[in-house]
Design a protein around this motif. Structure first.
Motif, PDB file in Angstrom:
ATOM      1  N   PHE A 209       0.863  -1.185   0.000  1.00 57.22           N
ATOM      2  CA  PHE A 209       0.000   0.000   0.000  1.00 57.22           C
ATOM      3  C   PHE A 209       0.897   1.232   0.000  1.00 57.22           C
ATOM      4  O   PHE A 209       1.645   1.454   0.958  1.00 57.22           O
ATOM      5  N   VAL A 210       0.854   2.038  -1.074  1.00 59.38           N
ATOM      6  CA  VAL A 210       1.776   3.167  -1.217  1.00 59.38           C
ATOM      7  C   VAL A 210       0.998   4.456  -1.457  1.00 59.38           C
ATOM      8  O   VAL A 210      -0.172   4.443  -1.834  1.00 59.38           O
ATOM      9  N   GLY A 211       1.668   5.577  -1.239  1.00 61.33           N
ATOM     10  CA  GLY A 211       1.070   6.900  -1.426  1.00 61.33           C
ATOM     11  C   GLY A 211       1.811   7.910  -0.571  1.00 61.33           C
ATOM     12  O   GLY A 211       2.569   7.555   0.329  1.00 61.33           O
ATOM     13  N   ARG A 212       1.583   9.171  -0.842  1.00 60.14           N
ATOM     14  CA  ARG A 212       2.252  10.244  -0.107  1.00 60.14           C
ATOM     15  C   ARG A 212       1.892  10.224   1.373  1.00 60.14           C
ATOM     16  O   ARG A 212       0.840   9.724   1.764  1.00 60.14           O
ATOM     17  N   ASN A 213       2.778  10.816   2.187  1.00 61.69           N
ATOM     18  CA  ASN A 213       2.492  10.964   3.618  1.00 61.69           C
ATOM     19  C   ASN A 213       1.241  11.795   3.837  1.00 61.69           C
ATOM     20  O   ASN A 213       1.012  12.785   3.146  1.00 61.69           O
ATOM     21  N   GLY A 214       0.428  11.377   4.816  1.00 67.50           N
ATOM     22  CA  GLY A 214      -0.732  12.165   5.208  1.00 67.50           C
ATOM     23  C   GLY A 214      -1.978  11.938   4.385  1.00 67.50           C
ATOM     24  O   GLY A 214      -2.990  12.606   4.609  1.00 67.50           O
ATOM     25  N   LEU A 215      -1.956  10.984   3.436  1.00 62.27           N
ATOM     26  CA  LEU A 215      -3.132  10.754   2.594  1.00 62.27           C
ATOM     27  C   LEU A 215      -4.142   9.812   3.240  1.00 62.27           C
ATOM     28  O   LEU A 215      -5.294   9.769   2.813  1.00 62.27           O
ATOM     29  N   GLY A 216      -3.723   9.026   4.238  1.00 62.59           N
ATOM     30  CA  GLY A 216      -4.685   8.183   4.948  1.00 62.59           C
ATOM     31  C   GLY A 216      -4.398   6.693   4.907  1.00 62.59           C
ATOM     32  O   GLY A 216      -5.296   5.892   5.190  1.00 62.59           O
ATOM     33  N   LEU A 221      -5.810   1.300   7.494  1.00 61.89           N
ATOM     34  CA  LEU A 221      -5.483   0.068   8.212  1.00 61.89           C
ATOM     35  C   LEU A 221      -6.188   0.026   9.561  1.00 61.89           C
ATOM     36  O   LEU A 221      -6.707  -1.018   9.974  1.00 61.89           O
ATOM     37  N   ARG A 222      -6.240   1.160  10.244  1.00 60.78           N
ATOM     38  CA  ARG A 222      -6.909   1.203  11.549  1.00 60.78           C
ATOM     39  C   ARG A 222      -8.416   0.996  11.412  1.00 60.78           C
ATOM     40  O   ARG A 222      -9.030   0.331  12.241  1.00 60.78           O
ATOM     41  N   MET A 223      -9.003   1.569  10.374  1.00 57.84           N
ATOM     42  CA  MET A 223     -10.440   1.399  10.149  1.00 57.84           C
ATOM     43  C   MET A 223     -10.783  -0.077   9.893  1.00 57.84           C
ATOM     44  O   MET A 223     -11.813  -0.573  10.348  1.00 57.84           O
ATOM     45  N   ILE A 224      -9.911  -0.775   9.169  1.00 59.01           N
ATOM     46  CA  ILE A 224     -10.147  -2.203   8.907  1.00 59.01           C
ATOM     47  C   ILE A 224      -9.988  -3.008  10.191  1.00 59.01           C
ATOM     48  O   ILE A 224     -10.813  -3.870  10.511  1.00 59.01           O
ATOM     49  N   SER A 225      -8.938  -2.719  10.949  1.00 60.76           N
ATOM     50  CA  SER A 225      -8.678  -3.509  12.162  1.00 60.76           C
ATOM     51  C   SER A 225      -9.738  -3.275  13.229  1.00 60.76           C
ATOM     52  O   SER A 225     -10.072  -4.179  13.997  1.00 60.76           O
ATOM     53  N   LEU A 351      -5.970 -12.046   7.763  1.00 58.70           N
ATOM     54  CA  LEU A 351      -5.530 -10.788   7.155  1.00 58.70           C
ATOM     55  C   LEU A 351      -4.533 -10.126   8.088  1.00 58.70           C
ATOM     56  O   LEU A 351      -4.872  -9.747   9.206  1.00 58.70           O
ATOM     57  N   LEU A 352      -3.300  -9.998   7.631  1.00 56.51           N
ATOM     58  CA  LEU A 352      -2.238  -9.385   8.429  1.00 56.51           C
ATOM     59  C   LEU A 352      -1.997  -7.969   7.914  1.00 56.51           C
ATOM     60  O   LEU A 352      -1.704  -7.765   6.733  1.00 56.51           O
ATOM     61  N   LEU A 353      -2.155  -6.980   8.807  1.00 58.86           N
ATOM     62  CA  LEU A 353      -1.944  -5.577   8.462  1.00 58.86           C
ATOM     63  C   LEU A 353      -0.627  -5.106   9.064  1.00 58.86           C
ATOM     64  O   LEU A 353      -0.463  -5.138  10.292  1.00 58.86           O
ATOM     65  N   VAL A 383       1.752  -1.349   4.540  1.00 67.05           N
ATOM     66  CA  VAL A 383       2.161   0.008   4.182  1.00 67.05           C
ATOM     67  C   VAL A 383       3.680   0.073   4.318  1.00 67.05           C
ATOM     68  O   VAL A 383       4.221  -0.217   5.391  1.00 67.05           O
ATOM     69  N   SER A 384       4.354   0.411   3.248  1.00 66.88           N
ATOM     70  CA  SER A 384       5.807   0.488   3.297  1.00 66.88           C
ATOM     71  C   SER A 384       6.296   1.469   2.246  1.00 66.88           C
ATOM     72  O   SER A 384       5.693   1.618   1.183  1.00 66.88           O
ATOM     73  N   HIS A 385       7.410   2.149   2.580  1.00 63.91           N
ATOM     74  CA  HIS A 385       8.052   3.043   1.623  1.00 63.91           C
ATOM     75  C   HIS A 385       9.451   2.534   1.287  1.00 63.91           C
ATOM     76  O   HIS A 385      10.276   3.293   0.784  1.00 63.91           O
ATOM     77  N   ASP A 386       9.685   1.255   1.575  1.00 64.75           N
ATOM     78  CA  ASP A 386      10.956   0.615   1.234  1.00 64.75           C
ATOM     79  C   ASP A 386      10.783  -0.101  -0.106  1.00 64.75           C
ATOM     80  O   ASP A 386      10.127  -1.138  -0.200  1.00 64.75           O
TER      81      ASP A 386
END
Length: 709
Positions: A209-216, A221-225, A351-353, A383-386
């Motif tokens: 899951f990728v995207g700029r910082n602060g987009l949600g 992930l928290r909403m799903i969990s 499902l592992l978040l 979610v990763s930026h690596d």
């Protein structure tokens, strides 16, 4: 008012009455802006100098001082019920005034009456004086307060449900492990993060899951969990977010306790065995039968191998046998987060978040995790930026952009290439349609009033109406980092000569290390967690003194240090502008905005409380504060944590252009390849340089992992 007028008429024999009125109004109404005689001189000094050119600047300052003294005295002496009273320059007929709340009956009021003679004062003088007051307010450093909003504290989600799917799930007949979340919105306070989005997670696939910082991304992930977004009830979800609570439970047992079914069976087996033992020769057939069932269940779930499986996971994440037997309360926050990751990997949810799982790991643990997740049996959303991590583990990529989520098949490199091709095709299609529209519109405009061509014009209009509405590609603003220019220093700059260091004599950290760094150095420090990387940085900084040996440092060296905990040390209740003003007082707010803008913190973002910013945005604020010190040497400890890929790219470019020296500890392969020309490996009490750089180090680590397996 009469006192002010008396001084002005005394000092200026031919002063215009409009100037007197202006100064009177300013002194009576402008108390908040005028705090000193100098403030008053800045407001009206130029005007008074131009009124009487025979007077010097010192004369005008003396007059301003007298006026300020009267104003200050009246401000101190006025009581609340008297401060509104003024001396009138004309009589008032009270009989002509209406009752309270009623309008005046007279048509011409003395309150708005103007003098018949026109003003002899240049209006530009008045404008210039008023501009001085505004400039004076700004000079005092009036920094806007953080925009506070109670809604910032919590995110909310809404979702459109399919009634048929809801009934099917409630019936208990749904056995599919595919997850589909249709048409959902997520907002954080008043800010809409995601709108009208849909995602589908197929069982057994691994989604980056990728995207700029602060987009949600983290918010989703928290909403799903938290089940704020509905998924099938039989699917187990685990979000690795909070660190393990420290207590007397040993690390290995903490991981084993995640398997609730196994723990319950073992406890029941223990209780039954105790009861049978207490009955001695008396045999309870029912208990014995249940005990046999428990043994069969434990055997079926391979419970005997659970400790070894947990040990393998812990070892892969860097826990030594001694650490696996240590209580969790003895571990730092970073190690407890690793423990939380180990518990998640051991429990194997449907499902592992995972949210930035590589932030807490060294390169050896990252490579192990990549290999481990490649054979993961259930669904992962990470979610990763690596880039390297996503290339190794992702089968699909979810891209969050412009409040929408798009799905791409393949790892990150495939996604990056496919997205560029898709955006290029979209832009070409838009431009081609625009040309076609323009061509038709020219025909319509030309023959709109031609009766013979009326049918053709109508046909062309219908064509335009039927064309799909295409939109141009919205390009994201480019993230830029810009470090300030710095003074060049001649070597030696920073050197450790035969340095020994230890906290206790039983465990020597460094022995006879000799290293040096100059203004053109681009050094990356790598090594396993606990090898001494952060300790080495503290010795280089001078925060720790060597037990023996010498630390040489240039007398003009100014080090900018970015630690892993910089973000945590920010005052969360303040805005970025307020933080700047607090740390570096006395500057104009525009200066602070300019500095923050160099690191991508601009507009309303600079006014939001730091607590409401994403991890990457907080890191940018920390870098902006660091840049205010104008360092000529950077020491950076894991600077990429929480930064998105575009910001990491910008950081790499800025460090490459930086005129000073750079020493950084990082596990981000992309940043290392962009910036570093030298690699220091910390291990076995020493620091050695690898000629082959990051590629050679990765080869060494992979060989060690193969041997351990």
């Amino acid at each position: 008012m009469a006192a002010y007028e008396a001084i002005l008429t005394e000092c200026f024999s031919s002063i215009d009455t409009e100037i007197i009125d202006y100064v009177n109004g300013l002194l009576e109404d402008g108390h908040d802006e005028i705090d000193t005689p100098d403030d008053l001189f800045e407001a009206i000094g130029i005007m008074l100098l131009q009124t009487d050119e025979s007077k010097t600047e010192d004369d005008i300052k003396d007059i301003c001082g007298r006026l300020y003294g009267i104003m200050n005295g009246s401000r101190d002496s006025n009581s609340p019920d008297q401060s509104h009273k003024r001396m009138l320059t004309a009589p008032v007929q009270m009989s002509l005034l209406g009752k309270e709340g009623e309008p005046l009956t007279q048509t011409k009021s003395i309150w708005i009456a103007k003098k018949e003679n026109a003003s002899q004062v240049d209006p530009k003088k008045l404008e210039k004086a008023e501009a001085k007051i505004l400039k004076n307010k700004d000079r005092k450093g009036n920094v806007p307060k953080a925009k506070t909003n109670g809604a910032h504290d919590e995110a909310s989600a809404s979702q459109q449900f399919n009634r048929k799917d809801v009934k099917f799930d409630a019936s208990g007949a749904n056995r599919s492990y595919d997850i589909k979340i249709d048409n959902f919105d997520i907002a954080f306070g008043e800010k809409v993060l995601i709108t009208g989005a849909s995602i589908q997670l197929l069982a057994g696939r691994r989604y980056g899951f990728v995207g700029r910082n602060g987009l949600g991304k983290t918010t989703l992930l928290r909403m799903i969990s938290k089940k704020s977004l509905k998924i099938p009830s039989h699917i187990s979800v685990l979000h690795v977010e909070q660190e393990v609570h420290g207590d007397d439970t040993v690390a290995l047992q903490s991981v084993l306790e995640c398997d609730l079914k196994r723990e319950a069976l073992l406890q029941e087996e223990k209780d039954i065995s105790n009861k049978l033992s207490a009955n001695n020769a008396k045999c309870d057939g029912e208990l014995s039968s249940r005990l046999t069932e428990i043994y069969h269940e434990l055997e079926a779930m391979d419970a005997a191998k659970a400790p070894s499986r947990a040990g393998v996971i812990l070892a892969g994440l860097g826990f030594t046998p001694k650490m696996q037997a240590a209580p969790t309360k003895e571990f730092s926050g970073g190690w407890r987060m690793r423990l939380a990751l180990a518990r998640a990997l051991f429990s194997k949810p449907d499902l592992l978040l995972l949210d930035e799982p590589t932030n807490m790991l060294d390169m050896k643990a990252i490579i192990w995790l990549e290999n481990y997740l490649q054979s993961w049996p259930t669904t992962i959303l990470v979610v990763s930026h690596d880039r390297q991590f996503l290339n190794a583990i992702a089968t699909d990529i979810l891209s969050l952009h412009n409040q929408k989520i798009d799905t791409y098949r393949g790892n990150y490199e495939v996604f990056h290439k496919t997205r560029e091709e898709r955006l290029l095709a979209q832009q070409r299609e838009f431009e081609a349609q625009q040309q076609y529209r323009d061509h038709i519109q020219v025909f319509i405009d030309k023959f709109r009033y031609n009766a013979k061509r009326a049918s053709q014009v109508q046909s062309k209009l219908k064509i335009l109406e039927k064309l799909p509405k295409l939109v141009p590609v919205e390009k994201e603003s480019k993230v830029q980092f810009k470090f300030p220019e710095c003074e060049k220093l001649s070597p030696p700059i920073l050197m450790l000569d035969e340095v020994n260091f230890y906290y206790t004599k039983e465990k020597i950290i460094f022995k006879n290390i000799c290293i040096n760094a100059n203004m053109d150095s681009r050094i990356c420090i790598v090594g396993e967690n606990g090898a001494g990387k952060t300790t080495l940085l503290k010795i280089l900084l001078g925060n720790l003194d060597p037990v023996s040996g010498i630390r040489h440092v240039h007398r003009n060296l100014s080090i900018g240090y970015f630690s892993q905990h910089h973000v945590d040390q920010l005052a969360m209740g303040l805005s970025s502008l307020e933080l700047m003003a607090e740390r570096f007082p006395g500057m104009n707010s525009e200066v602070y905005r300019g500095k923050l803008g160099m690191y991508g913190v601009s507009g309303d973002l600079a006014l939001r409380p730091v607590s409401s910013l994403s991890g990457g945005q907080k890191s940018r604020v920390a870098f902006a504060l660091l840049g205010m010190k104008n360092p000529n040497f950077f020491i950076l400890d894991e600077p990429t944590n929480h930064l998105d890929m575009e910001t990491i790219e910008a950081l790499g470019n800025a460090l490459a252009k930086f005129q000073g020296g750079v020493v950084l500890v990082s596990h981000d392969e992309r940043l290392i390849r962009m910036v570093c020309t030298e690699l220091w490996v910390v291990r076995n009490g020493g620091v050695e340089t690898l000629e082959g750089g990051i590629d050679e180090y990765k080869h060494i680590v992979e060989k060690e992992l193969e041997l351990n397996c």
